[in-house]
Scaffold this active site. Sequence first.
Site, short mmCIF file in Angstrom:
data_model
loop_
_atom_site.label_atom_id
_atom_site.label_comp_id
_atom_site.label_asym_id
_atom_site.label_seq_id
_atom_site.Cartn_x
_atom_site.Cartn_y
_atom_site.Cartn_z
N HIS A 53 34.53 29.06 42.44
CA HIS A 53 33.36 29.80 42.97
C HIS A 53 32.67 27.94 42.30
CE1 HIS A 53 32.87 32.94 44.06
NE2 HIS A 53 33.97 33.80 43.53
N ILE A 352 34.29 38.35 30.54
CA ILE A 352 34.65 37.49 31.89
C ILE A 352 35.55 38.09 33.05
CG2 ILE A 352 35.52 35.15 31.95
CD1 ILE A 352 33.72 35.64 29.19
#
Length: 503
Positions: A53, A352
Amino acid sequence: MTEKIYDAAVIGAGITGSCIARELTKTSAKIALIEKENDVSCGSSKANSGIIHAGYDPVPGTLMARFNVRGSSMYPELAEKLNFDYSRIGSLVVAFDGKGRALLDTLLEHGKANGVKELRIVGSGELRTMEPNISENALAALYAPTAGIVSPYKATWAFAESAVINGAEFMRNTTVHAIEKEGGIFVLHTGHGDVRARFVVNAAGVAAGTVSAMAGARAFVIRQRRGEYCLLDNKSRLLVSHVLFQTPTELGKGVLVTRTVDGNILIGPSADDQSAEMYEYKGTTAASQSDILAKALLTIPDIPRGNIINSFAGVRAVAYTAGENGNAENPVNDFIIEEDSDVKGFFNAGGICSPGLSAAPAVAEYMLELLEKAGLDVKKRPGFIEERKGITAFNTADTKTKLQLIKDNPLYGRIVCRCETVTEAEIVQAVRSPLGALDLDGVKRRTRAGMGRCQSGFCSPRVTEILSREAHIPMTSVTKKGGASFVLDGKTRDFSGGEGDIE
């Protein structure tokens, strides 16, 4: 005899743990990378979108935002050094109504605050030039040229193998079931004996909350957000050119349509929070598959369903604060990356979830900084090996290279997986490499043997035979994914060569 004491033990060989282990091997520290499964990348890291991303989505000021942008910028160089596929194809967040269009402005401001470069909003005309197959209802999109794609399991293998090449000890099938501290040394009790270390890094994914509790450290709960995907074969590779998102929801970045580094088209994920009774359930359902396809059709109306070759599900580790009864209470809404305030020398890298794959290399840098402050000797290791050879893929090589490969190694002339054109040479290298495959799924993740249209229907017997030969184990000991997932049960009949000896 003095028992071995590691300087640091990393629990969990997903993308985060593998990146941390590699970063630590840049120092003179003795490192153990501990994994409960038969291979690296067997949890969230193997079943995600493979998107690096750009970094416009996380809330400014969070660890997610900081490490997403830094990690994304690190991937091109790391992919080249460690020999895994990476392609910076850019992403588009597509709006279909006024509310979505307004959200693009918010994401643009987030991205600017986070330091994302080259972000801009494109109108419907430019959008259709960039993506000819996009829906006529698309009004505009946020364009992030710095977004990319990787194979998440190949990247994880590359980082972990680099750590092993540089001296880390990889412990497979090793579940930590208790943690104690004796005289400043952590003792990790496992099914294969005790592991002693001065520092412990908890990168255990969906089990991170449990591991933290074992050490008496910060209490938090990991709830799994399950996501289903479907995969189209590479005949559909021209369907999209970028990563196409819809405007995000509270549960994530919405259903995406993207090209993969291997030329497939990936659609998904769904977003379903799971209860404890559904722990790590990774099957798929007809309802979820129907739902993600219906949502994807809003972006690309003409998805060729006949080209769907597989469906799968993965889980994301979402962190919540723990209530008095130990149940999940409030979402943390950020990564948990810290040395524990009470249990000194114990570090969490928990919660995470996305953009964890993008952030992992930067998380590793930060973890090294934290360990240095805590007293780890970070003197540089002499002769650290920056580069990793990996496996030369036959399928993507040009004709001249293919001929040279076969000349140098005749096993490149033997095609084992017809769908993906994977050769025996590649499978042998996958087994013999410094962090080699021990099961069919391990070979598949390293070489793509079995990932084509027939989904290993043709090649799995031959791969089983090669694994048996190269690993020096009976064919009946070869497994699909470790444990008791044996491929073969025994011989169906015996044949000794004499007439009438077949039973």
